[in-house]
Design an enzyme around this catalytic site. Structure first.
Site, mmCIF file in Angstrom:
data_model
loop_
_atom_site.group_PDB
_atom_site.id
_atom_site.type_symbol
_atom_site.label_atom_id
_atom_site.label_comp_id
_atom_site.label_asym_id
_atom_site.label_seq_id
_atom_site.Cartn_x
_atom_site.Cartn_y
_atom_site.Cartn_z
ATOM 1 C CG ASN A 204 -0.221 -0.146 2.525
ATOM 2 O OD1 ASN A 204 0.495 0.766 2.947
ATOM 3 N ND2 ASN A 204 -0.382 -1.285 3.185
ATOM 4 N NE ARG A 205 -1.788 5.044 -4.141
ATOM 5 C CZ ARG A 205 -1.146 5.221 -5.290
ATOM 6 N NH1 ARG A 205 0.064 5.755 -5.288
ATOM 7 N NH2 ARG A 205 -1.696 4.869 -6.431
#
Length: 398
Positions: A204-205
């Site tokens: 994920n970011r």
């Protein structure tokens, strides 16, 4: 930062050696100013070797530099550990018969005294009056802790641990209350990676910035902090213990281990909701004319919900984070409220994420909910400012 570390003549002077090392490792320049009696316990070569600076005790040393004045004038912080009954008495009386007491008279920066002495000396009316006098003048005097003293004696009078003294002292400079001194805190940060093969992963970011600032804020306020960091590239705050992990399972194990002794656990890491059922031993090759191999996924363990159910310590506060986007089923806050009720954490910090929002940026906007989904607090600002707002919400629960 320029710190003067004063050391008075007590057996606890050996702990000041560890305090000196902590302050130096935190990146500060430290000038050690011992009393003559202190050198009976720890010698001048030790202080000079560890501080990298010359050590003086007398007001007549380095007269050409007016050291008895400049030492205090140039300091950003003065810490005295241990502060003996004698040192407290001389400081309260405004004496300047050695370099340390002269420095205390000149200093206009924050001053922290950490007393250490036998219980009877600490409780004597003269010492009680001296401490009261110093505190009324704006000098911060820590209470000693109760424990083993010199010989077989036990009771209040023991010097606090070096980590606690350092955290309390640095909190003064940063303008923060030392309201987490003596507390143990675990913070998770970053985003987990679930391997598909040796090259690829599901991730994920999350950059981990908000979790790192939560750890920094807790350290500034005096806590002993363990940061479980999942794939973060930002530097960890000085003075914080770091446990590096990659996958959700590794993060789960690290948090569970650290939580055994923690007063507060903050789950700020973005943990992948799914992971591959199988991880390929070799890189999955792209073959011309052949479509991609489907990846079968399985749900990962809900670490936050597990912590709530299986908290290893009575009274432990568990804080979760919820990065949300609105959709047809509700806005960010509605999703957050449902999650707060479902997870059952003491607090849930909800923030909206998206392009240039939440992940990887320096500012954040959050709403803190209780386990019933009721709003406790809101915070907007830098992620450090948001972190302090979260700790402000945690404090009433401790």
């Amino acid at each position: 930062m320029r710190i003067v570390l004063g050391v008075a003549g007590g057996i606890a002077a050996y702990k000041a050696v560890l305090l000196l090392r902590l302050l130096r490792e935190d990146g500060h320049a430290v000038r050690v100013v011992p009393t003559r009696a202190a050198l009976e316990f720890v010698g001048r070569p030790t202080w000079e070797a560890l501080s990298g600076e010359p050590v003086s005790t007398e007001v007549f040393d380095h007269v050409d530099e007016v050291a008895h004045v400049r030492t205090g004038q140039e300091a950003d912080l003065v810490v005295v550990a241990p502060a003996t009954a004698d040192l407290l008495a001389r400081a309260a009386a405004g004496m300047a018969d050695d370099l340390l007491t002269a420095t205390l008279l000149v200093a206009r920066c924050p001053v922290l005294l950490a007393p250490a002495m036998h219980t009877e000396m600490w409780q004597h009316p003269a010492t009680v009056a001296n401490v009261d006098t110093l505190r009324r003048r704006g000098i911060h005097v820590l209470d000693p802790v109760s424990g083993r003293l010199t010989g077989p004696d036990t009771g209040p009078g023991r010097l606090p641990e070096p980590e606690d003294i350092a955290a309390a002292a640095l909190a003064l400079v940063h303008g923060r209350a030392s309201d987490l001194v003596g507390r143990r805190v675990v913070v998770s940060a970053g985003g987990t990676r679930e391997p598909i093969d040796p090259v690829r992963f599901i991730g994920n970011r999350s950059s981990g910035r908000q979790g790192i600032e939560l750890a920094r804020a807790a350290h500034e306020r005096g806590a002993q902090v363990t940061l479980v960091a999942a794939n973060v590239t930002l530097p960890a705050p000085p003075g914080v213990q770091v446990v590096a992990v990659e996958s959700g399972e590794q993060l789960r194990d690290a948090v569970r281990s650290a939580a055994k002794h923690a007063d507060v656990v903050v789950m700020a890491a973005a943990v992948a909701d799914f992971r591959p059922v199988r991880t390929a031993a070799a890189k999955i090759k792209k073959q011309p004319g052949v479509g991609p191999t489907p990846i079968e996924l399985v749900e990962t363990v809900d670490i936050l919900a597990e912590l709530v159910r299986q908290s290893p310590r009575e009274g432990q506060v568990v804080v979760g984070f919820a990065a949300e986007t609105g959709d047809e089923a509700g806005d960010v806050l509605e999703h957050g409220r449902r999650k707060a009720i479902r997870k059952g954490a003491d607090l849930l910090v909800v923030n909206a994420v998206g392009a240039d929002r939440g992940f990887g940026v320096e500012h954040n906007e959050v709403t803190v909910l209780d386990r019933a989904g009721a709003e406790v607090a809101r915070a907007t600002g830098t992620k450090l400012e948001v972190a302090h707002a979260v700790w402000d919400a945690v404090l009433p629960l401790l």
